[in-house]
Enzyme design. Structure first.
Site, PDB file in Angstrom:
ATOM      1  N   ASP A   5      -3.493  -4.802 -18.374  1.00  0.00           N
ATOM      2  CA  ASP A   5      -2.671  -3.713 -18.568  1.00  0.00           C
ATOM      3  C   ASP A   5      -2.747  -3.257 -20.026  1.00  0.00           C
ATOM      4  O   ASP A   5      -1.609  -2.819 -20.480  1.00  0.00           O
ATOM      5  CB  ASP A   5      -1.313  -4.001 -18.066  1.00  0.00           C
ATOM      6  CG  ASP A   5      -1.265  -4.524 -16.594  1.00  0.00           C
ATOM      7  OD1 ASP A   5      -2.009  -4.153 -15.717  1.00  0.00           O
ATOM      8  OD2 ASP A   5      -0.527  -5.547 -16.354  1.00  0.00           O
TER       9      ASP A   5
ATOM     10  N   HIS B 195       0.969   0.789 -13.103  1.00  0.00           N
ATOM     11  CA  HIS B 195       1.559  -0.654 -13.410  1.00  0.00           C
ATOM     12  C   HIS B 195       3.160  -0.186 -13.602  1.00  0.00           C
ATOM     13  O   HIS B 195       3.583   0.936 -14.046  1.00  0.00           O
ATOM     14  CB  HIS B 195       1.326  -0.988 -14.879  1.00  0.00           C
ATOM     15  CG  HIS B 195       1.868  -2.317 -15.211  1.00  0.00           C
ATOM     16  ND1 HIS B 195       1.774  -3.390 -14.676  1.00  0.00           N
ATOM     17  CD2 HIS B 195       3.044  -2.381 -16.101  1.00  0.00           C
ATOM     18  CE1 HIS B 195       2.647  -4.166 -15.333  1.00  0.00           C
ATOM     19  NE2 HIS B 195       3.336  -3.748 -16.157  1.00  0.00           N
TER      20      HIS B 195
ATOM     21  N   ASN C 277      -5.538   2.443 -13.109  1.00  0.00           N
ATOM     22  CA  ASN C 277      -4.526   1.426 -12.532  1.00  0.00           C
ATOM     23  C   ASN C 277      -3.298   1.921 -12.603  1.00  0.00           C
ATOM     24  O   ASN C 277      -2.911   2.679 -13.526  1.00  0.00           O
ATOM     25  CB  ASN C 277      -4.551  -0.044 -13.316  1.00  0.00           C
ATOM     26  CG  ASN C 277      -3.599  -0.995 -12.556  1.00  0.00           C
ATOM     27  OD1 ASN C 277      -3.498  -1.417 -11.382  1.00  0.00           O
ATOM     28  ND2 ASN C 277      -2.721  -1.766 -13.372  1.00  0.00           N
TER      29      ASN C 277
ATOM     30  N   ARG D 240     -16.315 -15.467  -9.385  1.00  0.00           N
ATOM     31  CA  ARG D 240     -15.641 -13.940  -9.578  1.00  0.00           C
ATOM     32  C   ARG D 240     -16.599 -12.827  -9.769  1.00  0.00           C
ATOM     33  O   ARG D 240     -16.526 -11.679  -9.130  1.00  0.00           O
ATOM     34  CB  ARG D 240     -14.658 -13.735 -10.781  1.00  0.00           C
ATOM     35  CG  ARG D 240     -13.584 -14.578 -10.538  1.00  0.00           C
ATOM     36  CD  ARG D 240     -12.710 -14.265 -11.780  1.00  0.00           C
ATOM     37  NE  ARG D 240     -11.205 -14.990 -11.567  1.00  0.00           N
ATOM     38  CZ  ARG D 240     -10.189 -14.056 -10.765  1.00  0.00           C
ATOM     39  NH1 ARG D 240     -10.409 -13.030 -10.603  1.00  0.00           N
ATOM     40  NH2 ARG D 240      -9.104 -14.650 -10.487  1.00  0.00           N
TER      41      ARG D 240
ATOM     42  N   GLY E  65       0.806  -1.189  -0.130  1.00  0.00           N
ATOM     43  CA  GLY E  65       0.008   0.000   0.121  1.00  0.00           C
ATOM     44  C   GLY E  65       0.746   1.186   0.012  1.00  0.00           C
ATOM     45  O   GLY E  65       0.294   2.299   0.461  1.00  0.00           O
ATOM     46  N   SER E  66       2.126   1.337  -0.468  1.00  0.00           N
ATOM     47  CA  SER E  66       2.899   2.413  -0.447  1.00  0.00           C
ATOM     48  C   SER E  66       2.342   3.494  -1.428  1.00  0.00           C
ATOM     49  O   SER E  66       2.363   4.545  -1.090  1.00  0.00           O
ATOM     50  CB  SER E  66       4.132   2.342  -0.959  1.00  0.00           C
ATOM     51  OG  SER E  66       4.443   1.857  -2.293  1.00  0.00           O
TER      52      SER E  66
ATOM     53  N   MET F 160      -3.922  -7.043  -6.825  1.00  0.00           N
ATOM     54  CA  MET F 160      -3.665  -8.028  -7.887  1.00  0.00           C
ATOM     55  C   MET F 160      -4.584  -9.169  -8.014  1.00  0.00           C
ATOM     56  O   MET F 160      -4.455 -10.286  -7.755  1.00  0.00           O
ATOM     57  CB  MET F 160      -2.169  -8.668  -7.059  1.00  0.00           C
ATOM     58  CG  MET F 160      -1.173  -7.974  -6.775  1.00  0.00           C
ATOM     59  SD  MET F 160      -0.574  -7.503  -8.532  1.00  0.00           S
ATOM     60  CE  MET F 160       1.010  -6.504  -8.090  1.00  0.00           C
ATOM     61  N   ARG F 161      -5.510  -8.684  -8.754  1.00  0.00           N
ATOM     62  CA  ARG F 161      -6.770  -9.458  -9.132  1.00  0.00           C
ATOM     63  C   ARG F 161      -7.377  -9.082 -10.073  1.00  0.00           C
ATOM     64  O   ARG F 161      -7.589  -7.818 -10.259  1.00  0.00           O
ATOM     65  CB  ARG F 161      -7.716  -9.523  -7.749  1.00  0.00           C
ATOM     66  CG  ARG F 161      -8.776 -10.421  -7.796  1.00  0.00           C
ATOM     67  CD  ARG F 161      -9.718 -10.338  -6.395  1.00  0.00           C
ATOM     68  NE  ARG F 161     -11.013 -10.896  -6.807  1.00  0.00           N
ATOM     69  CZ  ARG F 161     -11.311 -12.305  -6.814  1.00  0.00           C
ATOM     70  NH1 ARG F 161     -10.542 -13.143  -6.387  1.00  0.00           N
ATOM     71  NH2 ARG F 161     -12.420 -12.754  -7.275  1.00  0.00           N
TER      72      ARG F 161
ATOM     73  N   GLU G 262       6.091   6.009  -9.394  1.00  0.00           N
ATOM     74  CA  GLU G 262       4.778   5.795  -9.086  1.00  0.00           C
ATOM     75  C   GLU G 262       3.914   6.649  -8.022  1.00  0.00           C
ATOM     76  O   GLU G 262       2.907   7.156  -8.340  1.00  0.00           O
ATOM     77  CB  GLU G 262       4.549   4.179  -8.600  1.00  0.00           C
ATOM     78  CG  GLU G 262       4.922   3.341  -9.561  1.00  0.00           C
ATOM     79  CD  GLU G 262       4.543   1.796  -9.249  1.00  0.00           C
ATOM     80  OE1 GLU G 262       3.815   1.429  -8.412  1.00  0.00           O
ATOM     81  OE2 GLU G 262       5.688   1.272  -9.490  1.00  0.00           O
TER      82      GLU G 262
END
Ligand code: GAR
Length: 221
Positions: free
Chosen positions: A148, A112, A110, A68, A15-16, A93-94, A177
């Site tokens: 992505d 990446h 998102n 899902r 969670g940075s 990560m899902r 990031e």
């Protein structure tokens, strides 16, 4: 801040990136408010970070859902209950189902750790190091049904040095990031993000003045 952008932040790990967003909001640099943090991983340190800052946090474990789609339906319910304007995936990560994507059209972003479309997936810095590229970086993009592959909002480039390891490169990328994710969210807060097909335009913003970067440096050319 009349109407701060209401964020739902989805995490899976440290969670940075979440922390950088929290810090920029608390500093007053980012006109947003985090309405909820959701983790799919009960042990994610990001949940602790959220709680430390008094933010609502929820854990949704995949094993508690049959499909899902059921999982994503609960995600949607939680995010809607908080009237979230923008869904921010920060190391989540899902894979999300089309049901989720349709619930928040053009409202899911998102980050990446690579210069997309190079090195998608979950090992961006490692893949870049092993490939031998001379530059890598990070990308904030809209989320679509691919991995992505969505329209790119902002990228940051960092050099890859000959003595880099996956860890040193990942750390250099992560610092960037933390800058570009808040910047991208602020563009949304200011209503500056326009999507044309798969191209994103940021209104009233200067584009980079840099013409070219070289690594290694040019020697006389
Ligand atoms: C970040 O490097 C993010 O770009 C990456 O996971 C890390 C999460 O760090 N995401 C992906 O690789 C997605 N494909 P954080 O939990 O400290 O923000």
């Amino acid at each position: 801040m009349a109407h701060p952008l209401k964020l739902g932040v989805l995490i899976s790990g440290s969670g940075s990136n979440l922390q950088a967003i929290i810090d920029n909001i608390e500093k007053g640099a980012l006109e947003a408010s985090i309405r909820i943090v959701i983790s799919n991983n009960p042990d994610a340190f990001g949940v602790t970070r959220a709680q430390k800052h008094g933010l609502p946090a929820a854990v949704l474990k995949h094993e508690d859902f049959n499909t899902r789609e059921d999982y994503d339906a609960e995600l949607i319910r939680l995010l809607r209950s908080k009237e979230v304007d923008l869904v921010v995936l920060a190391g989540f990560m899902r894979l999300l189902t089309p049901v989720f994507l349709k619930a928040f059209p053009q409202k899911i972003i998102n980050i990446h750790p690579a210069l997309l479309p190079s090195f998608p997936g979950i090992h961006g810095p490692k893949d870049a190091c092993e490939y031998g590229v001379k530059f890598s970086g990070c990308t904030v993009h809209f989320v679509d049904e691919g991995i992505d592959t969505g329209p790119i909002i902002i990228q940051s480039v960092v050099p890859v040095f000959s003595n880099d390891t996956t860890e040193t490169l990942a750390a250099r990328i992560l610092k960037e990031e933390h800058r570009i994710y808040s910047q991208a969210i602020q563009f949304f807060a200011e209503g500056k993000v326009a999507l044309f097909g798969r191209k994103v335009q940021i209104k009233n913003i200067e584009e980079t003045p840099v013409i070219a970067l070289h690594n290694p440096s040019l020697a006389g050319f």
